[in-house]
Structures are given as structure tokens and as C-alpha cells.
Design a protein around this motif. Structure first.
Motif, PDB file in Angstrom:
ATOM      1  N   VAL A 206      51.613  40.318  34.780  1.00 12.41           N
ATOM      2  CA  VAL A 206      51.086  40.142  33.428  1.00 12.41           C
ATOM      3  C   VAL A 206      49.639  40.621  33.365  1.00 12.41           C
ATOM      4  O   VAL A 206      48.882  40.463  34.319  1.00 12.41           O
ATOM      5  N   LYS A 207      49.319  41.255  32.254  1.00 10.60           N
ATOM      6  CA  LYS A 207      47.935  41.629  31.966  1.00 10.60           C
ATOM      7  C   LYS A 207      47.521  40.866  30.714  1.00 10.60           C
ATOM      8  O   LYS A 207      48.188  40.975  29.672  1.00 10.60           O
ATOM      9  N   LEU A 208      46.464  40.088  30.826  1.00 12.64           N
ATOM     10  CA  LEU A 208      45.952  39.347  29.680  1.00 12.64           C
ATOM     11  C   LEU A 208      44.781  40.107  29.081  1.00 12.64           C
ATOM     12  O   LEU A 208      43.753  40.306  29.750  1.00 12.64           O
ATOM     13  N   SER A 209      44.960  40.533  27.843  1.00 12.55           N
ATOM     14  CA  SER A 209      43.909  41.272  27.149  1.00 12.55           C
ATOM     15  C   SER A 209      43.338  40.436  26.013  1.00 12.55           C
ATOM     16  O   SER A 209      44.080  39.758  25.294  1.00 12.55           O
ATOM     17  N   VAL A 214      41.250  44.179  29.107  1.00 12.19           N
ATOM     18  CA  VAL A 214      42.002  43.436  30.111  1.00 12.19           C
ATOM     19  C   VAL A 214      41.049  42.477  30.824  1.00 12.19           C
ATOM     20  O   VAL A 214      40.090  42.906  31.477  1.00 12.19           O
ATOM     21  N   ILE A 215      41.310  41.187  30.691  1.00 13.44           N
ATOM     22  CA  ILE A 215      40.446  40.158  31.273  1.00 13.44           C
ATOM     23  C   ILE A 215      40.974  39.681  32.619  1.00 13.44           C
ATOM     24  O   ILE A 215      40.197  39.380  33.535  1.00 13.44           O
ATOM     25  N   ALA A 230      47.390  34.182  35.212  1.00 11.43           N
ATOM     26  CA  ALA A 230      46.434  35.096  34.567  1.00 11.43           C
ATOM     27  C   ALA A 230      45.480  34.321  33.665  1.00 11.43           C
ATOM     28  O   ALA A 230      44.273  34.610  33.609  1.00 11.43           O
ATOM     29  N   SER A 231      45.996  33.307  32.984  1.00  9.85           N
ATOM     30  CA  SER A 231      45.168  32.483  32.094  1.00  9.85           C
ATOM     31  C   SER A 231      44.121  31.710  32.888  1.00  9.85           C
ATOM     32  O   SER A 231      42.975  31.562  32.444  1.00  9.85           O
ATOM     33  N   ALA A 237      36.754  33.218  34.401  1.00  8.01           N
ATOM     34  CA  ALA A 237      35.902  34.371  34.094  1.00  8.01           C
ATOM     35  C   ALA A 237      35.114  34.143  32.807  1.00  8.01           C
ATOM     36  O   ALA A 237      33.996  34.651  32.653  1.00  8.01           O
ATOM     37  N   LEU A 238      35.695  33.355  31.894  1.00  4.12           N
ATOM     38  CA  LEU A 238      35.084  33.128  30.584  1.00  4.12           C
ATOM     39  C   LEU A 238      34.555  31.708  30.394  1.00  4.12           C
ATOM     40  O   LEU A 238      34.162  31.345  29.290  1.00  4.12           O
TER      41      LEU A 238
END
Length: 246
Positions: A206-209, A214-215, A230-231, A237-238
Motif C-alpha cells: 500500500v502507498k498512502l498519499s 506519498v507519505i 502504512a498509517s 512522520a506527521l
């Protein structure tokens, strides 16, 4: 002797070991051991009753899930008198989360009692929590509410439940990330695709954008696990931005 009892009492020595093992886990002696046998019977065993109905732990799992939720709700209601409905619901969800139930099942080593035609190495983590819920259901049918509550108090609430720690425990990083994106009016997208590679088991990537950037990326054996992984990476990261927005 009932049909189910005949199935589960065909090997006296094995049954004796099972009875002793279950008694040790429960902290009291079962009255009807055949109910507990059923709590560890996987559908792959293909057992049926005299009417041809399938025998497995899934119905007991359903019952145990309800009993667990009721007893935990009662505990929280008494323990946190100032907690509103939303708070109590959130805390209950943390205690009976799939991850937490899987931990409980592993700690009690319940999987060694599971009867199946599938190698136990092929089971996913959820088998541990599923069997734990089925065991709770079996206790209720065999001994009633008081024994069920006693087991949950001693095996779940006593050793594992700490209200202050649970308040800071994250149930779903995906929910946190989505909630933040919605509040900040940011577009988000989970792009999920099969990524088996050289693995024996099917994997998903999965790619979370967020706002077309892309995050985070992750892969796992299910779409849900890949999205959560991914979340979690995106959350850390955020996290400074997320914390500031609260």
C-alpha cells in the motif's frame, strides 16, 4: 452419552490431558468438558453433529464476544463513574481489540489445544483471539455468568487492564490519520495492490498519499494490515503536525 461426548471422549488419555490443561487455564474444574472441546475445534476438522450440522468454535466465539463486552462494560461503568458514553465505549474497544485478544490467547497458549486439519503454522494471529472468545463462551454455557466474570476478572482485567495506560493506547492509526486529514481538509488515498514477490503467502502493498504526495508505504498479508502499517508510519512522520492540530 451424547453424540458430541462420544466424539470428544474417544481417547481417554488425551482427554485427561485436555481436562487438566483446561482446568489449569480456567482456575476451576469444568462440568461439561465437551463444551470446551468444541471451543477449540476449527472448522477444517470437518466434524458434524448427529443432524449433519457443522461443529466448530465459531458460534461459541460469537457468544464469548458478547459476554466479554458485557463484563468489560460493567467493569468500566463501576471503575470510571465520571466517564461518559463515548469515553467508556472507546476504553472498551481498547480492551477487547483484536490485537489485545490475540495477546491474551498467546499468553494462555490456547493454540496448542486447537483441533484442525491445517498446520498450526499456517494460522494467522487472529486464531489466538478467536479461540479465547470461544473459551469465554464455553465458560458461560458450562458454568454461567458468575464464573465467566470471575475468569475475565482474573485473566483479563487483573493482569492486563490499566486505565491510565489504556487512555494513551492507539487502537487504529488509520483512523487517526483519516480524522486528521478530514479536519485539515487534505485529500488522502490508500493505493493497495498485490505484491507477492517471492513470498509463499500472498502479500499486499500500500502507498498512502496525502495531497498527492506519498507519505508512507507498507506491505503485509492482508489489505487491512498493510493499510494500518502504512498509517502507523505516516502518523509518526506527521505526529508533530497532528499534535499541533489538536
Amino acid at each position: 452419552m451424547s453424540f458430541i461426548s462420544k466424539i470428544f471422549n474417544s481417547h481417554p488419555e488425551k482427554d485427561g490431558d485436555f481436562f487438566l490443561g483446561i482446568t489449569h487455564i480456567l482456575g476451576f474444574k469444568p462440568k461439561n468438558i465437551s463444551i470446551y472441546r468444541k471451543a477449540f475445534l476449527h472448522r477444517s476438522a470437518n466434524k458434524k453433529d448427529k443432524d449433519g450440522n457443522p461443529l466448530n468454535y465459531e458460534r461459541l466465539e460469537f457468544l464469548g464476544d458478547s459476554m466479554l463486552g458485557t463484563i468489560i462494560s460493567k467493569y468500566l461503568y463501576n471503575e470510571v463513574p465520571l466517564g461518559d458514553e463515548g469515553y467508556l465505549t472507546k476504553m472498551r474497544s481498547k480492551i477487547v481489540s483484536r490485537e489485545h485478544l490475540n495477546e491474551l490467547g498467546k499468553d494462555l497458549e490456547l493454540i496448542k489445544y486447537v483441533e484442525s486439519r491445517i498446520s498450526k503454522s499456517h494460522f494467522g494471529d487472529n486464531i489466538h483471539g478467536n479461540v479465547f472468545e470461544a473459551l469465554v463462551g464455553a465458560i458461560y454455557l458450562d458454568r454461567g455468568y458468575q464464573y465467566c466474570e470471575k475468569f475475565i476478572n482474573e485473566r483479563v482485567i487483573g493482569p492486563y487492564v490499566d486505565i491510565e495506560q489504556l487512555e494513551g493506547r492507539v487502537i487504529s492509526y488509520k483512523s487517526l490519520v483519516i480524522e486528521w486529514c478530514q479536519k485539515q481538509k487534505k485529500q488522502f488515498n490508500y493505493n493497495v495492490y498485490e505484491d507477492t514477490g517471492n513470498d509463499t503467502l500472498k502479500h499486499f502493498a500500500v502507498k498512502l498519499s496525502i495531497d498527492n504526495n506519498v507519505i508512507a508505504k507498507a506491505r503485509a498479508t492482508s489489505k487491512k494490515k498493510a493499510e494500518e502499517a502504512a498509517s502507523k508510519r505516516a502518523f509518526f512522520a506527521l505526529q508533530d503536525k497532528i499534535k499541533k492540530s489538536k
